[in-house]
Design a protein around this motif. Structure first.
Motif, mmCIF file in Angstrom:
data_model
loop_
_atom_site.group_PDB
_atom_site.id
_atom_site.type_symbol
_atom_site.label_atom_id
_atom_site.label_comp_id
_atom_site.label_asym_id
_atom_site.label_seq_id
_atom_site.Cartn_x
_atom_site.Cartn_y
_atom_site.Cartn_z
ATOM 1 N N SER A 5 0.962 -1.576 -0.625
ATOM 2 C CA SER A 5 -0.031 0.163 0.233
ATOM 3 C C SER A 5 0.637 1.196 -0.231
ATOM 4 N N LEU A 6 0.850 1.951 -0.872
ATOM 5 C CA LEU A 6 1.600 2.825 -1.055
ATOM 6 C C LEU A 6 0.527 4.390 -1.048
ATOM 7 N N ASP A 7 1.572 5.316 -0.181
ATOM 8 C CA ASP A 7 0.736 6.854 -0.051
ATOM 9 C C ASP A 7 1.730 7.534 -0.647
ATOM 10 N N ARG A 8 0.905 8.716 -0.624
ATOM 11 C CA ARG A 8 1.720 9.961 -0.900
ATOM 12 C C ARG A 8 1.274 10.719 1.156
ATOM 13 N N ASP A 9 2.330 11.686 0.605
ATOM 14 C CA ASP A 9 2.375 11.939 2.051
ATOM 15 C C ASP A 9 0.510 12.174 2.798
ATOM 16 N N GLU A 10 0.308 12.264 3.855
ATOM 17 C CA GLU A 10 -1.015 12.045 4.547
ATOM 18 C C GLU A 10 -1.209 13.172 5.026
ATOM 19 N N SER A 11 0.111 14.645 4.443
ATOM 20 C CA SER A 11 -1.013 15.408 5.174
ATOM 21 C C SER A 11 -2.507 16.024 4.409
ATOM 22 N N GLN A 12 -1.540 15.485 2.708
ATOM 23 C CA GLN A 12 -2.459 15.886 2.047
ATOM 24 C C GLN A 12 -3.937 15.491 1.911
ATOM 25 N N VAL A 13 -4.774 16.038 0.959
ATOM 26 C CA VAL A 13 -6.372 15.931 1.470
ATOM 27 C C VAL A 13 -6.474 14.797 0.956
ATOM 28 N N ALA A 14 -7.256 13.925 1.165
ATOM 29 C CA ALA A 14 -7.582 12.430 1.041
ATOM 30 C C ALA A 14 -7.576 11.915 -1.019
ATOM 31 N N ASP A 15 -8.799 13.308 -1.288
ATOM 32 C CA ASP A 15 -8.482 12.644 -2.656
ATOM 33 C C ASP A 15 -7.502 13.004 -3.642
ATOM 34 N N GLU A 16 -6.311 13.577 -3.021
ATOM 35 C CA GLU A 16 -5.462 13.862 -3.939
ATOM 36 C C GLU A 16 -4.151 13.010 -4.532
ATOM 37 N N HIS A 17 -4.347 11.698 -3.363
ATOM 38 C CA HIS A 17 -3.788 11.085 -3.413
ATOM 39 C C HIS A 17 -3.796 9.703 -4.214
ATOM 40 N N VAL A 18 -3.037 8.709 -4.473
ATOM 41 C CA VAL A 18 -3.196 7.105 -5.282
ATOM 42 C C VAL A 18 -2.929 6.520 -4.564
ATOM 43 N N THR A 19 -3.670 4.774 -4.298
ATOM 44 C CA THR A 19 -3.115 4.015 -3.413
ATOM 45 C C THR A 19 -3.400 2.994 -4.073
ATOM 46 N N ALA A 20 -2.464 2.069 -4.554
ATOM 47 C CA ALA A 20 -2.218 0.709 -4.990
ATOM 48 C C ALA A 20 -1.910 -0.277 -4.206
ATOM 49 N N ASP A 21 -3.012 -1.182 -3.734
ATOM 50 C CA ASP A 21 -3.246 -2.782 -3.696
ATOM 51 C C ASP A 21 -2.197 -3.806 -4.327
ATOM 52 N N VAL A 22 -1.018 -4.633 -4.741
ATOM 53 C CA VAL A 22 -0.637 -5.544 -5.045
ATOM 54 C C VAL A 22 -1.230 -7.237 -4.032
ATOM 55 N N THR A 23 -1.901 -7.034 -5.401
ATOM 56 C CA THR A 23 -2.519 -8.614 -4.929
ATOM 57 C C THR A 23 -1.658 -10.353 -5.637
ATOM 58 N N ASP A 24 -1.589 -11.164 -5.622
ATOM 59 C CA ASP A 24 -0.903 -12.138 -6.882
ATOM 60 C C ASP A 24 -2.291 -13.024 -7.018
ATOM 61 N N ARG A 25 -2.981 -13.189 -7.650
ATOM 62 C CA ARG A 25 -4.072 -14.125 -7.971
ATOM 63 C C ARG A 25 -4.515 -15.249 -9.082
ATOM 64 N N ASP A 26 -4.718 -16.627 -9.052
ATOM 65 C CA ASP A 26 -5.125 -17.264 -9.712
ATOM 66 C C ASP A 26 -3.838 -16.821 -10.870
ATOM 67 N N GLY A 27 -2.626 -17.007 -11.325
ATOM 68 C CA GLY A 27 -1.751 -16.771 -12.009
ATOM 69 C C GLY A 27 -2.346 -15.202 -12.893
ATOM 70 N N ALA A 28 -2.228 -14.136 -11.715
ATOM 71 C CA ALA A 28 -2.022 -12.217 -12.470
ATOM 72 C C ALA A 28 -2.416 -11.960 -10.869
ATOM 73 N N VAL A 29 -1.373 -10.945 -11.479
ATOM 74 C CA VAL A 29 -1.116 -10.011 -10.341
ATOM 75 C C VAL A 29 -2.026 -8.407 -10.614
ATOM 76 N N VAL A 30 -2.941 -8.696 -9.635
ATOM 77 C CA VAL A 30 -4.454 -7.755 -9.366
ATOM 78 C C VAL A 30 -3.415 -6.338 -8.719
ATOM 79 N N VAL A 31 -3.441 -4.915 -9.458
ATOM 80 C CA VAL A 31 -3.775 -4.178 -8.753
ATOM 81 C C VAL A 31 -4.852 -2.766 -8.951
ATOM 82 N N SER A 32 -5.175 -2.956 -6.996
ATOM 83 C CA SER A 32 -5.827 -1.963 -6.823
ATOM 84 C C SER A 32 -5.720 -0.955 -6.675
ATOM 85 N N VAL A 33 -6.327 -0.257 -7.447
ATOM 86 C CA VAL A 33 -6.275 1.624 -7.419
ATOM 87 C C VAL A 33 -7.086 2.213 -6.925
#
Length: 126
Positions: A4-32
Motif C-alpha cells: 500500500s503506497l500513499d503520498r504524504d498523509e497531510s494532503q487531502v484524501a482525494d489528492e493521492h493514489v493508493t495501489a494494493d498488489v495481490t497475486d491471484r490465479d496466475g495474474a497480478v492484480v493492482v487495486s487502485v
C-alpha cells in the motif's frame, strides 16, 4: 504479496493514489484508489514500473475506486501495456467508472486497453 503506497498523509484524501498488489490465479492484480492525475500518480507509476520488470506478467488494474483519470494516467497505462507486451505479458482493466470509460473512448484507447467487468473475467480471458 500486498503493498500500500500513499503520498504524504497531510494532503487531502482525494489528492493521492493508493495501489494494493495481490497475486491471484496466475495474474497480478493492482487495486487502485483515488484520482489518477498528473500530480497524484507517482505511487502507482512506481508500482507499475517495478512490476513491468517481470517477464510474461499478466496484470489486471482494478479501477472501480478511480473516479477520474487524466492523460497522464492514460499514458501510464499505455506505457505499462507496451512494456508488458514486449515480454509476452498483458494488461487488462476492470471496474472502470463512467468518467474513465468516457476518456478511454474519446481517445480511442479503449481499442488497445481492454476492459472487463470483473477481475475474474479479465483473468479468465487469458
Amino acid at each position: 504479496m500486498e503493498f500500500s503506497l500513499d503520498r504524504d498523509e497531510s494532503q487531502v484524501a482525494d489528492e493521492h493514489v493508493t495501489a494494493d498488489v495481490t497475486d491471484r490465479d496466475g495474474a497480478v492484480v493492482v487495486s487502485v484508489r483515488g484520482k489518477v492525475l498528473y500530480d497524484t500518480l507517482a505511487p502507482l507509476a512506481d508500482v507499475l514500473s517495478d512490476l513491468t520488470q517481470r517477464p510474461e506478467l499478466h496484470l489486471v488494474l482494478e479501477l472501480s475506486d478511480v473516479p477520474m483519470c487524466d492523460s497522464s494516467g492514460l499514458n501510464l497505462f499505455v506505457r505499462t501495456r507496451s512494456r508488458l507486451a514486449e515480454t509476452g505479458g498483458w494488461l487488462r482493466l476492470t471496474g472502470t467508472r463512467p468518467l474513465v470509460d468516457n476518456v478511454l473512448h474519446i481517445t480511442n484507447l479503449d481499442r488497445i486497453l481492454t476492459r472487463y467487468a470483473t477481475v475474474e473475467e479479465a483473468i479468465a480471458a487469458g
